[in-house]
Design a protein around this motif. Structure first.
Motif, short mmCIF file in Angstrom:
data_model
loop_
_atom_site.label_atom_id
_atom_site.label_comp_id
_atom_site.label_asym_id
_atom_site.label_seq_id
_atom_site.Cartn_x
_atom_site.Cartn_y
_atom_site.Cartn_z
N HIS A 62 0.80 -1.22 0.00
CA HIS A 62 0.00 0.00 0.00
C HIS A 62 0.84 1.28 0.00
O HIS A 62 0.59 2.18 -0.83
CB HIS A 62 -0.96 -0.02 1.20
N PRO A 63 1.85 1.42 0.88
CA PRO A 63 2.65 2.66 0.85
C PRO A 63 3.36 2.88 -0.48
O PRO A 63 3.59 4.03 -0.88
CB PRO A 63 3.67 2.46 1.99
N LEU A 64 3.71 1.79 -1.15
CA LEU A 64 4.37 1.92 -2.44
C LEU A 64 3.39 2.40 -3.51
O LEU A 64 3.70 3.31 -4.30
CB LEU A 64 4.98 0.57 -2.84
N LEU A 65 2.18 1.84 -3.49
CA LEU A 65 1.20 2.19 -4.52
C LEU A 65 0.69 3.62 -4.39
O LEU A 65 0.39 4.28 -5.40
CB LEU A 65 0.03 1.22 -4.48
N VAL A 66 0.56 4.11 -3.16
CA VAL A 66 -0.04 5.45 -2.99
C VAL A 66 0.84 6.55 -3.55
O VAL A 66 0.35 7.65 -3.85
CB VAL A 66 -0.35 5.74 -1.49
N THR A 67 2.13 6.29 -3.70
CA THR A 67 3.00 7.33 -4.25
C THR A 67 2.65 7.66 -5.70
O THR A 67 2.91 8.77 -6.16
CB THR A 67 4.48 6.90 -4.16
N ILE A 68 2.07 6.68 -6.41
CA ILE A 68 1.79 6.89 -7.84
C ILE A 68 0.65 7.90 -8.04
O ILE A 68 0.84 8.91 -8.73
CB ILE A 68 1.48 5.55 -8.53
N PRO A 69 -0.54 7.67 -7.45
CA PRO A 69 -1.59 8.69 -7.64
C PRO A 69 -1.26 10.04 -7.03
O PRO A 69 -1.58 11.08 -7.62
CB PRO A 69 -2.82 8.05 -6.97
N ILE A 70 -0.63 10.04 -5.86
CA ILE A 70 -0.28 11.33 -5.25
C ILE A 70 0.68 12.10 -6.16
O ILE A 70 0.52 13.31 -6.38
CB ILE A 70 0.35 11.11 -3.86
N GLY A 71 1.66 11.40 -6.71
CA GLY A 71 2.60 12.06 -7.62
C GLY A 71 1.91 12.55 -8.88
O GLY A 71 2.14 13.69 -9.34
N ALA A 72 1.02 11.71 -9.45
CA ALA A 72 0.33 12.11 -10.68
C ALA A 72 -0.58 13.30 -10.43
O ALA A 72 -0.64 14.24 -11.25
CB ALA A 72 -0.49 10.92 -11.21
N TRP A 73 -1.30 13.31 -9.32
CA TRP A 73 -2.20 14.43 -9.01
C TRP A 73 -1.43 15.71 -8.72
O TRP A 73 -1.88 16.81 -9.08
CB TRP A 73 -3.08 14.07 -7.82
N THR A 74 -0.27 15.57 -8.10
CA THR A 74 0.55 16.76 -7.83
C THR A 74 1.07 17.37 -9.13
O THR A 74 1.06 18.59 -9.31
CB THR A 74 1.72 16.39 -6.90
N VAL A 75 1.52 16.50 -10.03
CA VAL A 75 1.97 16.99 -11.34
C VAL A 75 0.81 17.65 -12.09
O VAL A 75 0.97 18.71 -12.72
CB VAL A 75 2.57 15.83 -12.17
N SER A 76 -0.37 17.03 -12.01
CA SER A 76 -1.56 17.60 -12.66
C SER A 76 -1.87 18.99 -12.11
O SER A 76 -2.21 19.92 -12.88
CB SER A 76 -2.75 16.67 -12.46
N LEU A 77 -1.76 19.15 -10.80
CA LEU A 77 -2.02 20.45 -10.18
C LEU A 77 -1.03 21.50 -10.68
O LEU A 77 -1.41 22.64 -10.99
CB LEU A 77 -1.92 20.31 -8.66
N ALA A 78 0.25 21.11 -10.76
CA ALA A 78 1.26 22.05 -11.25
C ALA A 78 1.01 22.43 -12.71
O ALA A 78 1.14 23.61 -13.10
CB ALA A 78 2.65 21.43 -11.09
N LEU A 79 0.61 21.45 -13.53
CA LEU A 79 0.33 21.74 -14.94
C LEU A 79 -0.92 22.59 -15.10
O LEU A 79 -1.01 23.43 -16.00
CB LEU A 79 0.16 20.42 -15.71
N ASP A 80 -1.90 22.38 -14.19
CA ASP A 80 -3.08 23.25 -14.20
C ASP A 80 -2.69 24.70 -13.97
O ASP A 80 -3.21 25.63 -14.62
CB ASP A 80 -4.06 22.81 -13.10
N ALA A 97 -2.09 17.87 -17.99
CA ALA A 97 -2.73 17.85 -16.68
C ALA A 97 -3.87 16.84 -16.63
O ALA A 97 -4.01 16.09 -15.66
CB ALA A 97 -3.26 19.25 -16.35
N ASP A 98 -4.67 16.79 -17.69
CA ASP A 98 -5.78 15.85 -17.75
C ASP A 98 -5.27 14.41 -17.74
O ASP A 98 -5.85 13.53 -17.08
CB ASP A 98 -6.61 16.09 -19.01
N LEU A 99 -4.21 14.16 -18.48
CA LEU A 99 -3.66 12.81 -18.54
C LEU A 99 -3.16 12.35 -17.18
O LEU A 99 -3.43 11.22 -16.75
CB LEU A 99 -2.51 12.77 -19.57
N ASN A 100 -2.44 13.22 -16.47
CA ASN A 100 -1.96 12.87 -15.13
C ASN A 100 -3.11 12.70 -14.15
O ASN A 100 -3.08 11.82 -13.29
CB ASN A 100 -1.00 13.95 -14.63
N LEU A 101 -4.13 13.52 -14.29
CA LEU A 101 -5.30 13.42 -13.41
C LEU A 101 -5.97 12.06 -13.58
O LEU A 101 -6.31 11.39 -12.59
CB LEU A 101 -6.27 14.55 -13.74
N GLN A 102 -6.16 11.64 -14.81
CA GLN A 102 -6.81 10.36 -15.08
C GLN A 102 -5.94 9.19 -14.63
O GLN A 102 -6.45 8.21 -14.06
CB GLN A 102 -7.12 10.25 -16.57
N ALA A 103 -4.62 9.29 -14.84
CA ALA A 103 -3.72 8.22 -14.39
C ALA A 103 -3.75 8.09 -12.87
O ALA A 103 -3.74 6.98 -12.32
CB ALA A 103 -2.30 8.53 -14.86
#
Length: 486
Positions: A62-80, A97-103
């Motif tokens: 679980h701790p390993l997997l959560v880094t993926i969505p958190i990272g993708a959403w953070t990148v999406s926020l920066a691109l927004d 931003a949309d692509l990272n949000l969906q990932a």
């Protein structure tokens, strides 16, 4: 002070969650609902759980997997943000931003499944915090999904604002997850991993062992100053010995049972291989401590098997060399320098607060303390590491002393705050010195007198070099002046 208020407010909020017994009914109903589909898969349920626990990885998944969505959403926020700043030419940022949000939304589902499987094996206040953690993250995922929909509808500005709100909720969920790990110790290794016994020790009569009936014995760990439990199992004519405290949540393995060559924990069902200690079934992901077993004179004797990275002392005591050599031994030299540091502390404390001599003495102390730590780190600690387990602790204390020294140097020597911090530093230095004098210096005698005198000469030579070198003196003076108040 503001940071302390924030931490206190967070602690109060989590304490309210931990004490909310009303969450238990909801929590257990959700737990039963999650368990039902697993049970319907029959014998495949354990394999599914093992995969989601991270049993195959040797680490919670679980701790390993959560880094993926958190990272993708953070990148999406920066691109927004970049897309909003470039209104006339932000299409590429918006698409990324949309692509990272969906990932992030897709990978969050896997992280949530792994977390839910782990959460099933929590209880009490940790279960309550875990439930709120899951609800916050579910709300966050729902908002991110809403943001995806709004973007597709052409309402991009609303989608950006929704993503920002969801990201803040994600931080809240992450904080709760961190609390579960670092305060509740959920997912960390609970096994006793001491180094004793280092030599074979008789612990139990072989005749009293029954086939597949675990028996608990205890050995004294001098380093931990505690009795450590060991579980003995006679299985198919062979005696096995594992740590008695389950690595998952500290369950009593000696109260468990043997199934298909593995010892099962009675609390949550973790199953450990009797031969290797590795987890065959989760929720445990860390292996159990293992002991070497031999049979002698009708007794079961055990010895702790060292693990990679262990710093357990097993080397024999070396013979003393000719005592007629001249020069101080390393422990004698370092003791003298300890006494110099103690004397300097007393001189500073005895000097009137507004006397400029105080600042001069403080600079002397800072320089001597830094040089003392340097020669120990460079010469003494590497030499005694094979015969002393205290070296990692000594390194940690050096780091702490350096932090404390930096604070003291930065204070006004005429203030009461300086006296308070100086006293604390004095106590810390004295504690460190006494620990070395009563433990490490005694263990260092195993190196033999000849080696200790050789180290003493090296320490003395290096200290003289540090004191005499213009470059080193200038470096220390620059560092101290940079720390001093303007």
């Amino acid at each position: 002070m503001r940071e302390h208020r924030l931490a206190a407010a967070a602690d109060r909020t989590i304490a309210q969650v931990e004490g909310a017994a009303a969450l238990d009914h909801v929590g257990y109903r959700i737990g039963n609902a999650v368990a039902l589909p697993q049970r319907l898969t029959g014998r495949h349920a354990q394999s599914i759980r093992n995969a989601l626990h991270g049993n195959w990885l040797g680490h919670p998944l679980h701790p390993l997997l959560v880094t993926i969505p958190i990272g993708a959403w953070t990148v999406s926020l920066a691109l927004d943000l970049l897309g909003a700043l470039r209104r006339s030419n932000g299409t590429r940022f918006d698409q990324a931003a949309d692509l990272n949000l969906q990932a992030g939304c897709l990978t969050a589902v896997g992280a949530a499944l792994a977390g839910m499987i782990d959460w099933q094996h929590t209880h009490g206040r940790d279960r309550r915090v875990g439930l709120v953690h899951a609800l916050v993250n579910t709300a966050s995922l729902g908002l991110f999904a809403t943001s995806v929909r709004r973007r597709r509808q052409g309402r991009r500005q609303e989608g950006r604002l929704t993503s920002a709100l969801a990201w803040l909720l994600t931080l809240t969920g992450a904080y709760l997850g961190g609390h579960l790990v670092y305060r509740g110790r959920i997912g960390v290794d609970h096994a006793d991993r001491g180094s004793e016994p280092r030599h074979f020790l008789p612990v139990f009569p072989l005749a009293d062992l029954e086939e597949d009936r675990p028996r608990r014995v205890e050995v004294w760990d001098e380093h931990a100053r505690a009795a450590v439990g060991v579980v003995l199992v006679l299985h198919r004519g062979q005696v096995h010995a594992l740590g008695a405290r389950c690595a998952h949540m500290g369950g009593p393995l000696d109260k468990g049972w043997v199934l298909e060559g593995g010892l099962v924990c009675p609390w949550h069902g973790s199953r450990f291989c009797l031969s290797s200690g590795h987890p065959l079934d989760g929720p445990a992901t860390a292996p159990q401590p293992r002991y070497e077993v031999r049979l002698r004179a009708g007794m079961v004797e055990i010895r702790r098997l060292p693990q990679p990275g262990d710093e357990t002392v097993t080397v024999p005591v070396q013979q003393e060399a000719d005592t007629g050599r001249r020069g101080e031994k390393a422990d004698q030299f370092l003791f003298r320098h300890h006494e110099l540091l103690r004397y300097t502390f007393t001189q500073i404390l005895a000097t009137p607060r507004h006397d400029p001599e105080r600042r001069l003495l403080m600079r002397v102390l800072a320089g001597e303390l830094e040089m003392h730590e340097q020669i120990e780190d460079e010469i003494f600690y590497p030499a005694v590491q094979p015969v002393s387990e205290k070296v990692p602790i000594a390194h940690a204390e050096h780091h702490q002393l350096a932090d404390m020294l930096a604070v003291v140097v930065g204070l006004d020597t005429s203030s009461t705050v300086f006296d308070e911090h100086l006293q604390a530093l004095y106590q810390a230095v004295d504690h460190h010195a006494r620990s070395e004098e009563t433990s490490m210096f005694v263990e260092a005698q195993r190196l033999g007198e000849e080696r200790l005198r050789e180290l003493g000469a090296l320490l003395e030579r290096r200290l003289l070099e540090l004191r005499a070198s213009r470059l080193q003196r200038a470096r220390r003076a620059l560092k101290i002046r940079a720390l001093e108040p303007v």
